[in-house]
Design a protein around this motif. Structure first.
Motif, PDB file in Angstrom:
ATOM      1  N   LEU A  35       0.839  -1.202   0.000  1.00 23.77           N
ATOM      2  CA  LEU A  35       0.000   0.000   0.000  1.00 23.77           C
ATOM      3  C   LEU A  35       0.876   1.255   0.000  1.00 23.77           C
ATOM      4  N   ALA A  36       1.963   1.190   0.787  1.00 28.33           N
ATOM      5  CA  ALA A  36       2.826   2.356   0.902  1.00 28.33           C
ATOM      6  C   ALA A  36       3.717   2.533  -0.325  1.00 28.33           C
ATOM      7  N   GLY A  37       3.692   1.553  -1.235  1.00 28.27           N
ATOM      8  CA  GLY A  37       4.499   1.670  -2.448  1.00 28.27           C
ATOM      9  C   GLY A  37       5.934   1.223  -2.265  1.00 28.27           C
ATOM     10  N   GLU A  38       6.229   0.559  -1.124  1.00 26.59           N
ATOM     11  CA  GLU A  38       7.599   0.123  -0.868  1.00 26.59           C
ATOM     12  C   GLU A  38       7.884  -1.246  -1.455  1.00 26.59           C
ATOM     13  N   LYS A  39       6.841  -2.019  -1.707  1.00 26.38           N
ATOM     14  CA  LYS A  39       7.018  -3.346  -2.288  1.00 26.38           C
ATOM     15  C   LYS A  39       5.961  -3.569  -3.350  1.00 26.38           C
ATOM     16  N   THR A  40       6.242  -4.520  -4.256  1.00 29.94           N
ATOM     17  CA  THR A  40       5.241  -4.911  -5.233  1.00 29.94           C
ATOM     18  C   THR A  40       4.613  -6.216  -4.761  1.00 29.94           C
ATOM     19  N   PHE A  41       3.499  -6.568  -5.380  1.00 32.17           N
ATOM     20  CA  PHE A  41       2.859  -7.815  -4.976  1.00 32.17           C
ATOM     21  C   PHE A  41       3.818  -8.997  -5.143  1.00 32.17           C
ATOM     22  N   ASP A  42       4.523  -9.024  -6.259  1.00 30.42           N
ATOM     23  CA  ASP A  42       5.434 -10.157  -6.505  1.00 30.42           C
ATOM     24  C   ASP A  42       6.442 -10.333  -5.381  1.00 30.42           C
ATOM     25  N   GLU A  43       6.810  -9.213  -4.773  1.00 27.29           N
ATOM     26  CA  GLU A  43       7.822  -9.303  -3.720  1.00 27.29           C
ATOM     27  C   GLU A  43       7.274  -9.871  -2.418  1.00 27.29           C
ATOM     28  N   ILE A  44       5.965  -9.924  -2.282  1.00 23.82           N
ATOM     29  CA  ILE A  44       5.432 -10.444  -1.021  1.00 23.82           C
ATOM     30  C   ILE A  44       4.853 -11.853  -1.189  1.00 23.82           C
ATOM     31  N   VAL A  45       5.037 -12.421  -2.367  1.00 21.36           N
ATOM     32  CA  VAL A  45       4.581 -13.800  -2.564  1.00 21.36           C
ATOM     33  C   VAL A  45       5.459 -14.730  -1.727  1.00 21.36           C
ATOM     34  N   ILE A  46       4.845 -15.618  -0.973  1.00 25.30           N
ATOM     35  CA  ILE A  46       5.628 -16.576  -0.177  1.00 25.30           C
ATOM     36  C   ILE A  46       5.838 -17.847  -0.977  1.00 25.30           C
ATOM     37  N   ASN A  47       4.766 -18.399  -1.521  1.00 27.36           N
ATOM     38  CA  ASN A  47       4.881 -19.630  -2.293  1.00 27.36           C
ATOM     39  C   ASN A  47       4.481 -19.349  -3.739  1.00 27.36           C
ATOM     40  N   PRO A  48       5.462 -19.239  -4.629  1.00 29.54           N
ATOM     41  CA  PRO A  48       5.120 -18.992  -6.025  1.00 29.54           C
ATOM     42  C   PRO A  48       4.474 -20.239  -6.637  1.00 29.54           C
ATOM     43  N   ARG A  49       3.902 -20.044  -7.798  1.00 27.23           N
ATOM     44  CA  ARG A  49       3.215 -21.134  -8.494  1.00 27.23           C
ATOM     45  C   ARG A  49       4.097 -22.400  -8.559  1.00 27.23           C
ATOM     46  N   ALA A  50       5.379 -22.186  -8.766  1.00 24.14           N
ATOM     47  CA  ALA A  50       6.282 -23.330  -8.922  1.00 24.14           C
ATOM     48  C   ALA A  50       6.298 -24.218  -7.678  1.00 24.14           C
ATOM     49  N   ALA A  93      14.224 -17.247   7.884  1.00 16.98           N
ATOM     50  CA  ALA A  93      14.502 -16.092   8.733  1.00 16.98           C
ATOM     51  C   ALA A  93      14.775 -14.897   7.839  1.00 16.98           C
ATOM     52  N   SER A  94      14.203 -13.750   8.219  1.00 17.49           N
ATOM     53  CA  SER A  94      14.372 -12.487   7.485  1.00 17.49           C
ATOM     54  C   SER A  94      13.699 -12.494   6.121  1.00 17.49           C
ATOM     55  N   ALA A  95      12.884 -13.528   5.859  1.00 18.86           N
ATOM     56  CA  ALA A  95      12.273 -13.612   4.529  1.00 18.86           C
ATOM     57  C   ALA A  95      10.955 -12.845   4.443  1.00 18.86           C
ATOM     58  N   SER A  96      10.435 -12.359   5.573  1.00 16.64           N
ATOM     59  CA  SER A  96       9.147 -11.664   5.491  1.00 16.64           C
ATOM     60  C   SER A  96       9.301 -10.156   5.619  1.00 16.64           C
TER      61      SER A  96
END
Lengths: 835, 111
Positions: free
Chosen positions: A74-89, A474-477
């Motif tokens: 929301l604040a524009g600091e990250k994109t949605f892709d950057e907050i994905v935990i489990n990608p499709r793969a 660790a540190s991944a979120s």
């Protein structure tokens, strides 16, 4: 009924057959594709990968993303892709059937099946409910007007961004964590934001009054209007939201109203299915509900009377759940929670009980002008709560003390000043602070990772922030523990981390040592072969890894590997030293620093014939001819070859020179023939490629005129024999050699030299000089291989001499005879065509 | 009108390598062949300290300057990463197995 059920199972079977094989495994169906559901599956896969067939239903159209990180989006600091935990793969790799945009609407526990909105029906052997929580909507008039939203998922963020694009006024109802983050994001997006909070203190569940007041002042300074003790009466507007009216009659105009007054467990589905539900779905210590085939995890559950809305307890639950599903009986014991957050860039931490009460004592530090407030709550000499505002560095330490429940009587005087002072250090060394934490201290609150787990992951091979994130999360979120993880990397890896991440380069996640080991173990034979088998991330590497791989292959396969000229640094490809103007300098070899009139005449002739502007005596006892053009190099070399001279390899990661003093033949102090020994050593070692440049010297007496004690390998002659020195360096960091041993004969000196050189060639990392290598592996190790292991030493020497049998062809002679001529000649333009 | 100059064949340039071309009155040109056999041409000068890019290590569609390891994109001539600077590019094409480059001045005149 019976018939109908069978019929449905058939239909369902048809739908699921694309898996192409009859899957006899138990089917685990997960309702909820969020952080809890996916984490539970991850934990399960980690314990017993193939045990269950897994299907996950998600109401949202996305893969699993980190809901906590919606604020930065929301604040524009990250994109949605950057907050994905489990990608499709991840779903594909683990053969998980993911069904998105299709929320489950009913559970039939008799037929053991779930039905989704689309009508899709799936049978389960085990069901996991991970529906999370729903935002609470206060029942005021106007709550359903367009423009009134919650802050719970990506869709809400998209709505907020769409409205914020036009600017205007926004009202956030709720001054808790979520509300303040929404307000912060909307402010950054250009809206004028008013926060309406029912209580007198912001974030009253996490902060005490003093910290709440500091937070309010700071937010007001950033342009937000904060109304505490404010009770919403109505949301008004004609067809869409226009503002909020408070009970006291005040009206606040708004084109957007965000309701962030709290969440409550999403239990509707479980209730309808007849499961036991209090505030949340009631579960036991392994997250099993009142139906043994149905489990539940996350914010939707109630365990031992507690409902949790933070992420850390969720990880504990997922571990217990996976343990239960794989018959490991550990059990969830509830969680003590702490909150460490950044609200609008302000650091806030709280943990435990800070409400005060009988027998509680407060230790408080206030520094109002710097905006720092710390309060530690103590009961019976034990920490039971802490609130930190402005400086939260010691949050983890207080939380650790709280969980351990040890007496703090001894450090009470200094407790409030933080770990560094209380532990006696005084200096604020972040590494010392991390070192002092216990193994079960939590490092990453988002993912519930303890110090012990991070260290285990580092010891297991993770040697960079990225690999730690990939292996233990660790540190991944949210990343607020990145500094702690980096300190743990530095502590655990010691010196190695100083030179940056140990991975070879950005093209691979493997380290130099990994790559070398695999080259030998898998019998790799070329650079593309290595890149293919070790999953290089770039098509053909980079200027860091290619020369390293070329060397490793060359060292592993003497006489077989075909040197890749295009993976050589320019000097090694051109067999001369490039200078800043693009010309080259040429250094012919002078064995042991000896020369003669014929060589000197040839050098003088070359200087004149090719107009070399400068000739200089080098530090390695030879002559350097400067300013030779690339095209002239083969001719220069032919002239030097004619006088019997060969390449001095002054340009290579290779043996450079063997420096000598005049020794016993001439010097009145000389004890042995150091000049003769130097020449013999140079004849033995010249032409060998190394991880880095390699310099040798032989001095005839301990006066050491050849400076042998700052060389990679140095010999100091004494009356009774030869002292052998290793690991010296005269460069940026001068390092005096270590004494390897003393030998009696010249032949032994030569043999040990060959063995040491080969050990360095085989085991040092590319571009690692002997000095840091010896420091890394230790002198004792080198001694154990060279001095104490006669058979091993002889084998090393044998491998060195075998390798040398292929490397002592003068590269200059080959080039002078015409090989690789294109490297020295420009292309000749043929014809000019116009169009 | 562009002057196209025939400078040779693909085989004249080593894969992941470069050759130079000297034209009367022009700065030296570096012609690169990448791992996927594409051809690019740049003025043979790094924007940093004029290092001869033709002598650098070619990786992907970039070259690492031999003097200070700046990475230059072959397609645009732009320095990569934190480094700032740009080397002029030369138009290049392959026809009937021959490599042709545009004479730099005519390219500028045409543009």
């Amino acid at each position: 009924m019976d018939f109908q059920l069978r019929d449905e199972r058939q239909a369902e079977g048809l739908e699921e057959t694309p898996a192409t094989f009859a899957d006899s495994r138990e089917h685990l169906v997960v309702v909820g594709n969020g952080m809890a559901g996916c984490r539970a599956v991850e934990e399960l896969l980690a314990r017993d990968g193939g045990r269950y067939r897994v299907t996950i239903f998600g109401a949202e159209p996305h893969v699993n993303y980190n809901r906590i990180m919606l604020s930065p989006v929301l604040a524009g600091e990250k994109t949605f892709d950057e907050i994905v935990i489990n990608p499709r793969a991840w779903y594909d790799d683990n053969a998980i059937d993911l069904i998105v945009s299709d929320p489950v609407t009913a559970i039939d526990r008799v037929s053991q099946s779930v039905t989704a909105q689309s009508g899709r029906k799936v049978r389960y052997d085990r069901l996991l409910i991970a529906t999370g929580s729903d935002p609470f909507i206060i029942p005021v008039p106007g709550k359903d007007l367009p423009g009134v939203i919650t802050f719970r998922d990506m869709k809400d963020v998209d709505t907020m961004l769409a409205v914020a694009g036009a600017g205007g006024d926004a009202v956030v109802i709720g001054g808790g964590l979520l509300g303040l983050e929404a307000a912060h994001g909307l402010t950054l997006r250009g809206m004028k934001v008013t926060v309406i909070h029912l209580m007198d203190t912001l974030m009253e569940r996490q902060l005490d009054e003093a910290a709440g007041w500091l937070l309010k002042s700071a937010l007001e300074a950033r342009g937000q209007t904060i109304l505490t003790g404010a009770n919403t009466a109505e949301i008004y507007g004609d067809g869409k939201v226009e503002g909020v009216r408070l009970k006291d009659g005040r009206e606040i105009p708004a084109s957007l109203v965000v309701m962030a007054v709290g969440i409550r467990p999403a239990t509707a589905l479980a209730l309808e299915a007849g499961l036991t539900v209090n505030r949340g779905i009631v579960v036991d210590d392994h997250m099993v509900t009142s139906d043994p085939r149905v489990l539940a995890v996350g914010e939707c559950v109630e365990h031992d009377g507690n409902v949790y809305g933070l992420v850390a307890p969720l990880w504990d639950m997922c571990r217990s759940l996976a343990d239960g599903l794989t018959e490991r009986h550990t059990g969830y014991k509830g969680s003590v929670t702490s909150t460490k957050l950044k609200v609008a860039g302000l650091d806030v931490f709280s943990a435990g009980d800070f409400s005060g009460g009988d027998g509680c004592e407060d230790i408080v530090l206030r520094d109002a002008s710097r905006g720092i407030y710390k309060r530690v709550v103590i009961k019976d000499d034990r920490v039971i709560g802490a609130v930190l505002y402005g400086d939260t560095a010691d949050g983890g330490w207080y939380f650790d003390l709280l969980k351990k429940g040890e007496s703090i009587a001894d450090i009470r005087d200094l407790l409030i000043f933080g770990q560094a002072f209380a532990s006696g250090g005084g200096a604020l060394d972040p590494k010392a602070a991390v070192a002092a934490l216990s193994d079960d201290a939590e490092i990453c609150g988002c993912n519930g990772v303890t110090k012990g787990q991070v260290v285990a992951s580092i010891n297991g091979g993770a040697c960079s922030l990225d690999t730690v994130r990939a292996t233990c999360k660790a540190s991944a979120s949210c990343g607020s523990c990145t500094g702690l993880v980096e300190s743990l990397l530095a502590l655990t890896l010691g010196e190695e981390v100083k030179s940056g991440p140990k991975t070879m380069c950005k093209c691979t996640s493997f380290t130099h040592d990994d790559v070398r080991r695999e080259i030998v173990a898998q019998g790799m034979r070329s650079i593309p072969d290595v890149m293919q088998r070790l999953h290089w991330s770039t098509p053909d590497g980079c200027s860091s890894c290619r020369p390293a791989l070329n060397y490793y292959l060359l060292c592993a396969l003497p006489g077989e590997y075909v040197d890749d000229q295009q993976s050589r640094f320019v000097n090694e490809r051109m067999h001369a030293n490039i200078q800043k103007d693009g010309t080259y300098s040429v250094v012919p070899r002078m064995w042991g620093g000896l020369t003669n009139p014929r060589e000197l005449r040839a050098i003088a002739d070359v200087v004149e014939k090719y107009n070399a502007p400068m000739v200089k005596v080098t530090g390695g006892q030879r002559l350097d001819i400067f300013g030779i053009k690339g095209e002239d190099l083969p001719a220069v070399w032919a002239d030097l070859n004619a006088a019997g001279m060969v390449s001095g390899h002054a340009y290579g990661k290779s043996l450079r020179t063997v420096k000598t003093c005049v020794g016993s033949d001439w010097c009145r102090f000389g004890t042995q023939d150091s000049t003769g020994l130097g020449v013999k050593i140079e004849r033995m070692t010249w032409g060998s490629w190394m991880p880095h440049k390699f310099k040798i010297a032989a001095s005839g007496c301990p006066r050491n005129c050849a400076e042998a004690t700052i060389k990679d390998f140095g010999v100091v002659c004494v009356d009774s024999g030869y002292e052998l020195h290793i690991g010296g360096n005269g460069g940026i960091h001068v390092r005096v050699t270590d004494l390897l041993c003393k030998v009696a004969t010249e032949q032994e000196a030569l043999d040990y030299c060959a063995a040491f050189t080969q050990l360095y060639r085989e085991e040092a990392r590319y571009l690692e000089r002997t000095a840091p290598w010896v420091e890394r592996v230790g002198l004792d190790y080198v001694k154990s291989r060279i001095v104490e292991d006669d058979v091993g030493r002889e084998a090393l020497r044998g491998r060195f001499l075998y390798s040398q049998s292929f490397s002592q062809d003068d590269p200059w002679a080959e080039r002078a005879a015409g090989s690789h001529a294109q490297l020295h000649q420009p292309l000749a333009p043929l014809a000019i065509a116009a169009e | 009108m562009i002057d196209w100059i025939d400078i040779g064949t693909l085989a004249d340039i080593p894969q992941r390598g470069a050759r130079t071309v000297k034209l009367e009155g022009e700065k030296e040109i570096a012609v690169f062949r990448t791992g996927d056999d594409q051809i690019f041409a740049l003025i043979n000068e790094c924007p940093h300290k004029k290092g001869p890019l033709s002598q650098g290590i070619v990786h992907g569609h970039a070259v690492a300057c031999p003097l200070h390891n700046w990475n230059i994109a072959l397609k645009t001539g732009e320095a990569q990463g934190e480094d700032k600077g740009c080397t002029p590019t030369i138009a290049v094409k392959q026809e009937h197995g021959r490599i042709l480059i545009a004479r730099p001045e005519t390219l500028q005149a045409a543009a």
